[in-house]
Design a protein around this motif. Structure first.
Motif, short mmCIF file in Angstrom:
data_model
loop_
_atom_site.label_atom_id
_atom_site.label_comp_id
_atom_site.label_asym_id
_atom_site.label_seq_id
_atom_site.Cartn_x
_atom_site.Cartn_y
_atom_site.Cartn_z
N ARG A 74 0.74 -1.31 0.03
CA ARG A 74 -0.15 0.11 -0.17
C ARG A 74 0.86 1.35 0.03
O ARG A 74 0.45 2.14 -0.78
CB ARG A 74 -1.08 -0.09 1.23
CG ARG A 74 -1.76 1.35 1.34
CD ARG A 74 -2.72 1.60 0.14
NE ARG A 74 -3.51 2.44 0.20
CZ ARG A 74 -4.12 3.22 -0.39
NH1 ARG A 74 -4.08 2.89 -1.74
NH2 ARG A 74 -5.01 4.34 -0.46
N ALA A 75 2.06 1.30 0.73
CA ALA A 75 2.89 2.39 0.80
C ALA A 75 3.66 2.76 -0.45
O ALA A 75 3.64 3.79 -1.02
CB ALA A 75 4.10 2.19 1.66
N ASP A 80 4.02 5.86 -5.63
CA ASP A 80 3.81 6.14 -7.10
C ASP A 80 2.56 6.81 -7.40
O ASP A 80 2.90 7.84 -8.41
CB ASP A 80 3.54 4.51 -7.55
CG ASP A 80 4.68 3.72 -7.51
OD1 ASP A 80 5.73 4.15 -7.04
OD2 ASP A 80 4.44 2.42 -7.54
N HIS A 81 1.47 6.84 -6.69
CA HIS A 81 0.59 8.07 -7.07
C HIS A 81 1.25 9.31 -6.98
O HIS A 81 0.84 10.15 -7.66
CB HIS A 81 -0.84 7.60 -6.24
CG HIS A 81 -1.70 8.84 -6.21
ND1 HIS A 81 -2.82 8.98 -7.33
CD2 HIS A 81 -1.90 9.82 -5.21
CE1 HIS A 81 -3.41 10.12 -7.08
NE2 HIS A 81 -2.94 10.53 -6.18
N TYR A 82 1.57 9.60 -5.93
CA TYR A 82 2.23 11.13 -5.62
C TYR A 82 3.33 11.43 -6.30
O TYR A 82 3.42 12.73 -6.66
CB TYR A 82 2.16 11.17 -4.04
CG TYR A 82 0.94 11.54 -3.29
CD1 TYR A 82 0.51 12.83 -3.68
CD2 TYR A 82 0.56 10.68 -2.59
CE1 TYR A 82 -0.85 13.09 -3.14
CE2 TYR A 82 -0.64 10.81 -1.76
CZ TYR A 82 -1.38 12.15 -2.02
OH TYR A 82 -2.77 12.30 -1.34
N ARG A 83 4.24 10.49 -6.81
CA ARG A 83 5.25 10.81 -7.56
C ARG A 83 4.82 11.38 -9.00
O ARG A 83 5.31 12.05 -9.56
CB ARG A 83 6.06 9.89 -7.63
CG ARG A 83 7.08 9.67 -6.40
CD ARG A 83 7.96 8.66 -6.61
NE ARG A 83 9.26 9.02 -7.22
CZ ARG A 83 10.19 8.00 -7.77
NH1 ARG A 83 10.09 6.89 -7.54
NH2 ARG A 83 11.28 8.42 -8.00
N HIS A 106 10.28 3.21 -5.51
CA HIS A 106 9.10 4.05 -5.46
C HIS A 106 9.39 5.32 -4.79
O HIS A 106 8.37 6.00 -4.49
CB HIS A 106 8.28 3.07 -4.46
CG HIS A 106 8.01 1.78 -5.10
ND1 HIS A 106 7.07 1.59 -6.05
CD2 HIS A 106 8.61 0.58 -4.72
CE1 HIS A 106 7.10 0.26 -6.24
NE2 HIS A 106 8.06 -0.32 -5.59
N ALA A 107 10.71 5.91 -4.41
CA ALA A 107 10.74 7.11 -3.73
C ALA A 107 11.88 8.07 -4.41
O ALA A 107 12.82 7.48 -5.09
CB ALA A 107 11.02 6.85 -2.38
N ASP A 108 12.04 8.98 -4.11
CA ASP A 108 12.76 10.14 -4.30
C ASP A 108 13.92 9.99 -3.45
O ASP A 108 15.33 10.11 -3.68
CB ASP A 108 12.42 11.58 -4.51
CG ASP A 108 11.35 11.67 -5.72
OD1 ASP A 108 11.71 11.52 -6.85
OD2 ASP A 108 10.24 12.00 -5.26
#
Length: 493
Positions: A74-75, A80-83, A106-108
């Motif tokens: 879920r995280a 991915d949605h917000y990126r 999945h993160a910056d």
């Protein structure tokens, strides 16, 4: 800067076995602590998906997501949605620390370990336009910790809004514990100053407190001074401690005088052969019965934690454990299927032996068997786990446990606490859906206020000297499900 902080729902919180009150106990203090480092003019929101829906239509500049193993899927979806919407996304927590490369996809920016030193560095780098893709914690201190942003927490949604953490980690090194991986590269146990801890307590309204520390008693000098400072505050509080700490002369007495009414104790197993195997040195050669008598003689309720599936366990372990716990008059019990988490010694040992069944993190919830047991089948282990819960909380066993109390009031309190917690799920569900979990807090305080004094039948000399001490074996205060790893989530279950 518009900042959005999210605690995604654990997979088990949306399962058919979902117990709503269990996931509405404690607010996400880790994220609220990080929020304290933001600038006053930053626009920050905090969403706990266990008690509210995530608004996916907003456009924050920075998104911070705390990840546990059974919330990882879920995280990553949220990240991915917000990126995709142009936000800068940060991931941190237990699972990220264990598998940073997985999370980095999945993160910056990912964070490994506690965030007290890395988060302020990241914010400075972000504002300067040069954030790094990864930050590893090395400097461990709680000096200068800003006040927790409790204004971001809707107290009405939680049964225990006054949760607090005054230390990080644990001094022990059990093989199944996430702690060694999470705190790698620096101190694995450290505390606030006593004055800072007392100041945080002073900021909390009402009487009830819940210390979410993995081991509040881990530093006896700090704990003793804290309890001295709390004496006279009129607080009622709950926490976690070890078998070893309960037997330490003088410390429990100070805790009770300052308001201790219920203690989560990691007994883990009734099979002593398992303790050495898991390097649970602090429990070896300890008299569990003496621990319970000592707590009960001081009017402290016991929430016992037990882990099934260690290599010395066979199919008889479930009945033996439940029978022992009921016979000892333990008020509540928390059971777990042993789960080898990535980054732990247990995982490394089982992976080397080819005993890991899969890496579907959604099922690493301590309810599901994810490894090959040594002396029973996976089905026997999983069925035995559920049977242990059912049997311990049968009305007849609740009555047997209550009968062990020497006074009528003690019997009634035992039945009310154990029965009320497990037998009234529909009522809890209504309270949670109405967003009024906090309204049940006076009832909890009422039950706890009846404890804390020695029962009339207790013998004055029963607080015997403890055996000589033996060598003992993060901001992520909410663990992945029912884990024996960091135990904040399980202590009232």
């Amino acid at each position: 800067m518009r900042v959005k902080m999210i605690l995604p729902a654990l997979t088990e919180a949306s399962s058919p076995f979902f117990r709503p009150i269990k996931y509405s106990l404690f607010p996400p203090l880790g994220l609220a602590t990080l929020a304290g480092y933001l600038d006053p003019d930053d626009d920050v929101t905090l969403t706990d998906e266990h008690v509210q829906k995530v608004d996916l239509s907003d456009e924050p500049d920075l998104v911070v997501i705390q990840v546990y193993i059974t919330s990882a899927r879920r995280a990553y979806e949220l990240a991915d949605h917000y990126r995709a919407r142009g936000a800068y996304v940060c991931l941190g927590g237990l699972h990220v620390t264990s598998l940073p490369d997985e999370a980095a996809a999945h993160a910056d920016t990912v964070f490994c370990g506690p965030g007290e030193d890395t988060w302020p560095r990241f914010l400075a780098d972000l504002r300067a336009g040069r954030p790094a893709p990864r930050y590893d914690s090395s400097e461990r201190t709680l000096a200068g910790l800003p006040p927790v942003r409790r204004d971001l927490i809707d107290r009405r949604r939680y049964l225990v809004p006054n949760s607090i953490v005054v230390s990080r980690g644990c001094p022990h090194v059990c093989d199944f514990c996430y702690k060694e991986a999470f705190f790698e590269g620096g101190k694995s146990f450290y505390t606030q100053t006593v004055d800072a801890a007392l100041a945080e307590i002073d900021r909390l309204p009402g009487r009830h407190l819940y210390f979410l520390d993995d081991h509040l008693f881990g530093n006896a000098r700090f704990a003793g001074a804290l309890f001295d400072g709390m004496r006279g505050m009129g607080r009622l509080w709950q926490a976690a401690g070890t078998v070893q700490s309960v037997l330490r002369p003088g410390l429990l007495e100070k805790a009770v005088e300052s308001g201790l009414r219920s203690l989560f104790v990691g007994f883990e197993t009734v099979n002593t052969g398992n303790l050495a195997e898991q390097r649970k040195w602090q429990n070896i050669d300890r008299d569990y019965g003496q621990v319970i008598r000592r707590l009960h003689d001081h009017g402290v309720m016991v929430n016992g934690s037990f882990v099934f599936g260690m290599d010395q366990d066979d199919p008889s372990v479930f009945e033996r454990t439940v029978e022992w716990a009921v016979g000892q008059g333990i008020e509540t019990a928390t059971f777990h299927v042993m789960t080898p988490y990535p980054g732990t010694r247990l995982y490394a040992r089982m992976e080397k032996a080819g005993r890991i069944l899969h890496r579907d993190w959604d099922r690493y919830d301590t309810r599901t068997v994810v490894f090959k047991p040594a002396r029973m089948t996976a089905t026997q282990l999983e069925d035995g786990y559920w049977r242990a819960y059912r049997d311990f909380y049968r009305w007849r066993n609740i009555a047997r446990g209550a009968a062990s109390k020497p006074t009528l009031r003690g019997k009634a309190r035992h039945a009310a606490y154990a029965g009320g917690w497990k037998k009234f799920e529909p009522a809890w569900d209504v309270v949670i859906r109405a967003k009024r979990a906090g309204a049940a807090l006076p009832l909890l305080e009422s039950v706890l206020s009846g404890f804390g004094t020695r029962p009339a039948g207790a013998r004055a000399g029963r607080t015997a000297e403890a055996p000589a001490d033996r060598p003992a074996a993060g901001l992520g205060e909410r663990p992945a499900g029912d884990t024996p790893v960091t135990i904040a989530e399980t202590r009232l279950s």
